[in-house]
Enzyme design. Sequence first.
Site: not given
Length: 423
Positions: A58-60, A89, A137, A302, A306
């Site tokens: 998740h590279f945001r 997501n 996904k 995964d 944050h």
Amino acid sequence: MLLKNCRIIKDNKIIEGDILIDENGRIKKIAKDIKVDDEIIDIKNSLVIPGVIDAHVHFRWGEEKKEDFLSGSLAGINGGVCFAIDMPNNKPPITTKELFYKKLEDCKKDSKINVFLNFGVTENNYLGTVEDAKAYKIFMVKSVGDLFIEDYSKLKDILNQNKLFCIHAEHKDVINENLKKYQLNSWIDHCKIRDEKSEVEAVKEVIKNLKIIDRQSNKKPHVHFCHISTKEALYLIKKVRQELKNIKITVEVTPHHIYLNKDMAEELKGFGKFNPPLREKDDNIALIKGIVNKDVDIIASDHAPHLLEDKLKNVKNCPSGIPGIETIVPLTLNLVNKGLISLFDAIRVLSKNPAKIFNINNKIEEGNLANLTIIDLKKEGKINAELFKSKAKFSPFDGWEVKGFPIYTVINGTLYEAYGCKC
């Protein structure tokens, strides 16, 4: 550029030789004692393996305070990762072609490693195809916006396609029932609410629909279960794999579900909060055995960065997820050095199987782009989150002594120092 004195892992064999990389980043020659008037890097008998693929990151995109394609890809280089597959997501979620290609454009502009994107499946868009999506996904529990299959009766129609689906398997109804029983007052409560049953029942729901498709349809979906964390789910998948004729199922596990468990919940605090959550010691053992007996196909991180200030909040306000792209290789190599898996097991789950599942060419062959992970299996050191290139400079593994590190990462012919050169 000439990589001198390599020990090359190829087809479950170790070959000694040199690797010559041309000006276009391609492998020009693999042979012993290559003579050339070019830059020479003596890697001193380190192991060269096909570029590691982290199939779950998740590279945001859209939340650049947490991570972006530049920082995430630099973290990948630091961790010995040549390829990554980014999840949909985001905020907003990647559920339209327009958003997908906007994100892909930013990815190509900023990333220093090879990054692919997954497309998000909803109850309304599931018949659509996106040519450049690596996979589709499915979230079985609430994610972002409409990126969530709330009505499980639609799973049969969704899965009845010739597509590769990556599934986050946690059962919404089990979690909702647990929310009636438990208050989120302690770190272990997070594990109780999203308990083992939530994963097992979600896997059962998918399997039920796959069996119907296998009997009644000529479609051949491939279902890839993300971050499986329980021995029972692993057993159910192993069993159904032997029964299905036309449907392929693959299994992913993470280092944190291999190494960490509920006994550590109160000590780890926010650094041990992720989804699926911490499980039992028996589950740790089952996942390792699953690697050895090939019930587990890949290890993925995964990687879910944050802000540190958010991870230090109380259990109700602490977000789920930890960074992992910089620890996936050393933690897997550490299993080799502990005698729990073989070197070839490690290469299978980090490089070989992800390449097969997601159709990525990372082979060490003449003519191919040079995407290589160079490892020192004997190097000992501490995981130090301060040395991370990710914006998330924390880890539940911070301070852990491990053996086996990536020392160089070669991305499309360009060589970079990796974490093992610094620790």
